[in-house]
Design a protein around this motif. Structure first.
Motif, PDB file in Angstrom:
ATOM      1  N   LEU A  44       0.828  -1.211   0.000  1.00 11.21           N
ATOM      2  CA  LEU A  44       0.000   0.000   0.000  1.00 11.21           C
ATOM      3  C   LEU A  44       0.863   1.262   0.000  1.00 11.21           C
ATOM      4  O   LEU A  44       0.519   2.251  -0.660  1.00 11.21           O
ATOM      5  CB  LEU A  44      -0.947  -0.008   1.203  1.00 11.21           C
ATOM      6  CG  LEU A  44      -2.080  -1.024   1.133  1.00 11.21           C
ATOM      7  CD1 LEU A  44      -2.827  -1.086   2.459  1.00 11.21           C
ATOM      8  CD2 LEU A  44      -3.031  -0.715  -0.003  1.00 11.21           C
ATOM      9  N   GLU A  45       1.976   1.232   0.718  1.00 10.98           N
ATOM     10  CA  GLU A  45       2.880   2.389   0.726  1.00 10.98           C
ATOM     11  C   GLU A  45       3.498   2.608  -0.654  1.00 10.98           C
ATOM     12  O   GLU A  45       3.643   3.748  -1.097  1.00 10.98           O
ATOM     13  CB  GLU A  45       3.962   2.220   1.786  1.00 10.98           C
ATOM     14  CG  GLU A  45       3.446   2.412   3.201  1.00 10.98           C
ATOM     15  CD  GLU A  45       4.480   2.113   4.272  1.00 10.98           C
ATOM     16  OE1 GLU A  45       5.485   1.424   3.971  1.00 10.98           O
ATOM     17  OE2 GLU A  45       4.276   2.561   5.411  1.00 10.98           O
ATOM     18  N   ARG A  46       3.851   1.501  -1.332  1.00  9.41           N
ATOM     19  CA  ARG A  46       4.381   1.638  -2.703  1.00  9.41           C
ATOM     20  C   ARG A  46       3.317   2.224  -3.626  1.00  9.41           C
ATOM     21  O   ARG A  46       3.590   3.110  -4.435  1.00  9.41           O
ATOM     22  CB  ARG A  46       4.850   0.278  -3.232  1.00  9.41           C
ATOM     23  CG  ARG A  46       6.190  -0.170  -2.696  1.00  9.41           C
ATOM     24  CD  ARG A  46       6.727  -1.378  -3.447  1.00  9.41           C
ATOM     25  NE  ARG A  46       5.833  -2.534  -3.389  1.00  9.41           N
ATOM     26  CZ  ARG A  46       5.837  -3.464  -2.434  1.00  9.41           C
ATOM     27  NH1 ARG A  46       6.707  -3.366  -1.443  1.00  9.41           N
ATOM     28  NH2 ARG A  46       5.004  -4.474  -2.461  1.00  9.41           N
ATOM     29  N   ARG A  47       2.087   1.743  -3.496  1.00 12.80           N
ATOM     30  CA  ARG A  47       0.995   2.240  -4.339  1.00 12.80           C
ATOM     31  C   ARG A  47       0.739   3.716  -4.049  1.00 12.80           C
ATOM     32  O   ARG A  47       0.489   4.502  -4.962  1.00 12.80           O
ATOM     33  CB  ARG A  47      -0.282   1.421  -4.100  1.00 12.80           C
ATOM     34  CG  ARG A  47      -1.466   1.877  -4.892  1.00 12.80           C
ATOM     35  CD  ARG A  47      -1.275   1.681  -6.385  1.00 12.80           C
ATOM     36  NE  ARG A  47      -2.419   2.198  -7.086  1.00 12.80           N
ATOM     37  CZ  ARG A  47      -2.376   2.991  -8.142  1.00 12.80           C
ATOM     38  NH1 ARG A  47      -1.216   3.321  -8.668  1.00 12.80           N
ATOM     39  NH2 ARG A  47      -3.465   3.443  -8.693  1.00 12.80           N
ATOM     40  N   GLN A  48       0.819   4.106  -2.786  1.00 11.24           N
ATOM     41  CA  GLN A  48       0.629   5.507  -2.421  1.00 11.24           C
ATOM     42  C   GLN A  48       1.704   6.378  -3.058  1.00 11.24           C
ATOM     43  O   GLN A  48       1.417   7.443  -3.601  1.00 11.24           O
ATOM     44  CB  GLN A  48       0.654   5.670  -0.899  1.00 11.24           C
ATOM     45  CG  GLN A  48       0.450   7.109  -0.453  1.00 11.24           C
ATOM     46  CD  GLN A  48       0.567   7.268   1.052  1.00 11.24           C
ATOM     47  OE1 GLN A  48       1.176   6.444   1.734  1.00 11.24           O
ATOM     48  NE2 GLN A  48      -0.009   8.317   1.584  1.00 11.24           N
ATOM     49  N   ALA A  49       2.954   5.921  -3.008  1.00  8.15           N
ATOM     50  CA  ALA A  49       4.055   6.680  -3.621  1.00  8.15           C
ATOM     51  C   ALA A  49       3.845   6.809  -5.131  1.00  8.15           C
ATOM     52  O   ALA A  49       4.077   7.877  -5.708  1.00  8.15           O
ATOM     53  CB  ALA A  49       5.387   6.005  -3.324  1.00  8.15           C
ATOM     54  N   GLU A  50       3.379   5.723  -5.771  1.00  6.74           N
ATOM     55  CA  GLU A  50       3.093   5.775  -7.210  1.00  6.74           C
ATOM     56  C   GLU A  50       1.997   6.787  -7.509  1.00  6.74           C
ATOM     57  O   GLU A  50       2.082   7.553  -8.478  1.00  6.74           O
ATOM     58  CB  GLU A  50       2.664   4.399  -7.717  1.00  6.74           C
ATOM     59  CG  GLU A  50       3.753   3.367  -7.753  1.00  6.74           C
ATOM     60  CD  GLU A  50       3.219   1.967  -8.031  1.00  6.74           C
ATOM     61  OE1 GLU A  50       2.001   1.806  -8.263  1.00  6.74           O
ATOM     62  OE2 GLU A  50       4.032   1.019  -8.013  1.00  6.74           O
ATOM     63  N   MET A  51       0.960   6.791  -6.681  1.00 13.35           N
ATOM     64  CA  MET A  51      -0.163   7.708  -6.904  1.00 13.35           C
ATOM     65  C   MET A  51       0.254   9.162  -6.690  1.00 13.35           C
ATOM     66  O   MET A  51      -0.191  10.049  -7.415  1.00 13.35           O
ATOM     67  CB  MET A  51      -1.337   7.329  -5.991  1.00 13.35           C
ATOM     68  CG  MET A  51      -1.968   6.008  -6.374  1.00 13.35           C
ATOM     69  SD  MET A  51      -3.284   5.523  -5.257  1.00 13.35           S
ATOM     70  CE  MET A  51      -4.630   6.436  -5.976  1.00 13.35           C
ATOM     71  N   VAL A  52       1.110   9.406  -5.704  1.00 17.35           N
ATOM     72  CA  VAL A  52       1.609  10.766  -5.466  1.00 17.35           C
ATOM     73  C   VAL A  52       2.408  11.233  -6.677  1.00 17.35           C
ATOM     74  O   VAL A  52       2.251  12.376  -7.142  1.00 17.35           O
ATOM     75  CB  VAL A  52       2.452  10.824  -4.168  1.00 17.35           C
ATOM     76  CG1 VAL A  52       3.238  12.111  -4.081  1.00 17.35           C
ATOM     77  CG2 VAL A  52       1.557  10.666  -2.951  1.00 17.35           C
ATOM     78  N   GLU A  53       3.261  10.355  -7.200  1.00 11.69           N
ATOM     79  CA  GLU A  53       4.063  10.703  -8.378  1.00 11.69           C
ATOM     80  C   GLU A  53       3.162  10.956  -9.589  1.00 11.69           C
ATOM     81  O   GLU A  53       3.365  11.912 -10.346  1.00 11.69           O
ATOM     82  CB  GLU A  53       5.070   9.592  -8.680  1.00 11.69           C
ATOM     83  CG  GLU A  53       6.090   9.956  -9.712  1.00 11.69           C
ATOM     84  CD  GLU A  53       6.973  11.123  -9.294  1.00 11.69           C
ATOM     85  OE1 GLU A  53       7.373  11.890 -10.189  1.00 11.69           O
ATOM     86  OE2 GLU A  53       7.261  11.291  -8.099  1.00 11.69           O
ATOM     87  N   GLU A  54       2.166  10.099  -9.762  1.00 14.44           N
ATOM     88  CA  GLU A  54       1.217  10.284 -10.872  1.00 14.44           C
ATOM     89  C   GLU A  54       0.468  11.607 -10.730  1.00 14.44           C
ATOM     90  O   GLU A  54       0.260  12.325 -11.704  1.00 14.44           O
ATOM     91  CB  GLU A  54       0.234   9.112 -10.905  1.00 14.44           C
ATOM     92  CG  GLU A  54      -0.759   9.167 -12.035  1.00 14.44           C
ATOM     93  CD  GLU A  54      -1.736   7.994 -12.015  1.00 14.44           C
ATOM     94  OE1 GLU A  54      -2.705   8.042 -12.783  1.00 14.44           O
ATOM     95  OE2 GLU A  54      -1.530   7.045 -11.241  1.00 14.44           O
TER      96      GLU A  54
END
Length: 97
Positions: A44-54
């Motif tokens: 979930l933390e990786r997905r959150q980082a991806e979403m922030v970057e997106e």
């Protein structure tokens, strides 16, 4: 009386000894569940980082697409528009109360 006391002690020791594997099994189940939750949190933390970057990329894209220079270039180049002359501007006044 001493026999009952000794028997009670023996039963208590046997129950304690029998419960040790049960406690170890419960501990193992909890450790496994904890490891699964840690893995889920990391995912979930990786997905959150991806979403922030997106999101950052989308905001940058919005800034680029909505710039006045780009809109003016599109209006004149693709749509054949030009700035209005002052004689072409009509002002409309609305009656107030």
């Amino acid at each position: 009386m001493k026999q009952k006391s000794a028997l009670a002690k023996g039963v208590a020791i046997c129950m304690l000894a029998a419960s040790i594997p049960l406690f170890l099994a419960v501990d193992g189940v909890q450790a496994r569940r904890f490891a699964q939750l840690e893995q889920e949190i990391a995912q979930l933390e990786r997905r959150q980082a991806e979403m922030v970057e997106e999101n950052k990329n989308l905001i940058t894209g919005i800034s680029v697409l909505s710039s006045a220079d780009r809109i003016e270039a599109l209006a004149s180049g693709q749509l054949g528009m030009r700035p209005a002359e002052s004689s072409e501007i009509i002002r409309v006044e609305m009656g107030g109360r």
